[in-house]
Scaffold this active site. Structure first.
Site, mmCIF file in Angstrom:
data_model
loop_
_atom_site.group_PDB
_atom_site.id
_atom_site.type_symbol
_atom_site.label_atom_id
_atom_site.label_comp_id
_atom_site.label_asym_id
_atom_site.label_seq_id
_atom_site.Cartn_x
_atom_site.Cartn_y
_atom_site.Cartn_z
ATOM 1 N N ASP A 62 89.874 31.933 124.275
ATOM 2 C CA ASP A 62 90.792 30.884 124.717
ATOM 3 C C ASP A 62 91.473 31.238 126.029
ATOM 4 O O ASP A 62 91.487 32.391 126.472
ATOM 5 C CB ASP A 62 91.849 30.610 123.647
ATOM 6 C CG ASP A 62 92.680 31.843 123.308
ATOM 7 O OD1 ASP A 62 92.090 32.934 123.195
ATOM 8 O OD2 ASP A 62 93.908 31.716 123.146
ATOM 9 N N GLU A 105 94.178 33.924 121.081
ATOM 10 C CA GLU A 105 94.947 35.081 121.548
ATOM 11 C C GLU A 105 96.173 34.638 122.326
ATOM 12 O O GLU A 105 97.249 35.241 122.217
ATOM 13 C CB GLU A 105 94.049 35.971 122.417
ATOM 14 C CG GLU A 105 94.661 37.323 122.783
ATOM 15 C CD GLU A 105 95.436 37.316 124.086
ATOM 16 O OE1 GLU A 105 96.040 38.359 124.417
ATOM 17 O OE2 GLU A 105 95.464 36.280 124.788
#
Length: 483
Positions: free
Chosen positions: A76, A143
């Protein structure tokens, strides 16, 4: 233009990542692409309940007895854009451009954090020219928003005892420790009442700040739009009655707030004071932030509203926000120029009397994370809010006996004729979380030069990517045999 850059495989994979929207919580599309790609390459792949992806590649010929290595990165990216860009991070590709040896995006975050790490791991999986032992490429999710992928990683899934985290942002450095953190989420309902008919309503905007990473840039002295706007309102309230209609500042708890907006109501006598104060603070803020964030601009315009927080509720909320900590709490006594504990007043929302705020506390000491979170909780509890600490994750304690660090330094010396600087980072690498689940895992973190992460200024240095790749290949070729 990325197709013209070397190493070709790495940049080709980075182009795929740029073409595939992947903000936190929306990793399904890129994960599916990588699964299809792994199947075409006849590589074994696994997913877990969290949505993490693991791709395994057997050792190259003659390297079967070498230790297995995890190459780890997160799928991400942080979704930030300049005003007026109109980018939809769930649908639109990142538009890249090359300027003076750096790859930038166009008005948005680039996603080099951690697209560079993911692309490097994929290039290793694809290459037939690298001598390496068994490889496990671990791609985690969320994350940037919650660390959920790393937090939900299950024991026994990984088979390796060495891990190269590919999520750092400086050439010539190797990271062996990082901060842990915790989100502090605040909610409250504040009393509203109708506005007097003769009061005037204004929207105040603060824009033009650089923003940045709430860990790596917390000590840079950059402006926080939430704090600057609250400071203005506190100052205005000293000489005029003031009622707060709404407030919106920041977009992510791990990005320094670049913009903030408030709608306020004032009696007629206060309108001239507002204009005068904005003029004064425009000059004062720029002077205070000179050389760091002098692009800050405050503006106002008239608007309308029928009700607002009461005077007492407005005062309570603004005073709480004004007292909320932001910035460096303590520098580390053990690591030179490293922040030990900090807080980012990241996201503030007030609408129709409903207040929400998210702060991100970081520390190299897990106990210090909790202590600062408790202080914030006490403050907002006194203001009548409910406070919840969430998404806590541990720090990564340096291992002075790391054999992987010794190997890294030997290889770095061979490749670049000098050792790397050993660093501890005030940011939330996933190493600490993975290390808690896999306590025998020996790990280091490194990467190319990335600047402006978590902001539309994000960029990656092209020359450093070539060095990054050269070092990664040399490390894999040097991994020792299994004992």
């Amino acid at each position: 233009m990325l197709s013209q850059l070397t190493p070709t495989l790495l940049w080709a994979h980075f182009q795929t990542l740029c073409n595939t929207p992947r903000p936190s919580g929306h990793e399904a599309t890129i994960r599916s692409k990588l699964i299809d790609w792994a199947e075409r390459r006849q590589l074994q792949w696994l997913t877990d309940d969290a949505g993490n992806l693991l791709i395994r590649k057997p050792a190259s010929a003659g390297m079967e007895n070498r230790q297995s290595v995890v190459l780890q990165g997160h799928l991400d990216i942080v979704a930030q854009q300049n005003e007026g860009t109109g980018h939809d991070f769930t649908r639109d590709p990142i538009r890249t451009r090359i300027i003076d040896g750096w790859v930038h995006a166009t008005g948005t975050t680039l996603g080099a954090d951690n697209g560079m790490g993911v692309a490097a791991a994929l290039a290793v999986l694809e290459s037939d020219e690298i001598a390496h032992g068994p490889i496990e490429a671990l791609f985690t999710i969320e994350e940037e928003s919650s660390m959920r992928g790393a937090l939900e990683l299950q024991p026994g899934w990984l088979q390796s005892q060495l891990m190269l985290n590919l999520d750092s942002e400086d050439r010539g450095e190797v990271y062996v420790g990082c901060a842990g953190g915790m989100d502090v989420n605040v909610q409250g309902q504040f009393e509203q009442s109708p506005l007097p008919a003769d009061w005037q309503v204004f929207q105040i905007d603060i824009k033009g700040l650089r923003g940045g990473h709430s860990g790596l840039d917390i000590d840079k002295g950059r402006g926080n739009a939430n704090r600057l706007l609250v400071r203005l309102l506190i100052e205005l309230g000293k000489d005029s009655a003031l009622r707060l209609v709404s407030f919106s500042g920041g977009t992510l708890r791990n990005a320094l707030p670049r913009e903030a907006h408030a709608i306020i109501a004032l009696p007629a006598a206060g309108t001239a004071l507002l204009t005068q104060l904005i003029s004064q603070l425009n000059a004062l803020y720029r002077a205070e932030l000179m050389g760091v964030d002098e692009g800050v601009v405050i503006s106002q315009r008239t608007t309308s509203a029928s009700q607002a927080l009461t005077s007492d509720a407005s005062s309570t909320l603004l005073n709480a926000l004004n007292a909320a900590p932001h910035g460096v709490e303590r520098m580390s006594p053990h690591f030179h120029n490293v922040v030990e504990t900090s807080n980012n007043l990241g996201v503030v929302r007030l609408q129709d009397g409903q207040f929400e705020c998210c702060l991100l506390v970081r520390s190299l000491r897990d106990q210090s994370t909790q202590v600062l979170a408790d202080r914030i909780s006490s403050l907002f509890t006194l203001a009548g809010c409910q406070v919840q600490g969430e998404n806590a994750y541990p720090g990564w304690t340096p291992n002075p006996n790391s054999q992987l660090l010794n190997l890294f330094q030997d290889v770095h010396q061979q490749v670049f004729s000098k050792p790397a600087e050993v660093k501890v980072i005030h940011a939330g690498l996933e190493c600490g979380i993975i290390g808690a689940t896999y306590p025998q895992m020996d790990m280091v973190s490194f990467g190319p030069i990335i600047r402006g992460a978590h902001s539309p200024d994000e960029r990656v240095n092209i020359e450093s990517v070539a060095d990054y790749w050269k070092l990664l290949v040399a490390l894999l070729e040097a991994v020792p045999a299994r004992v």
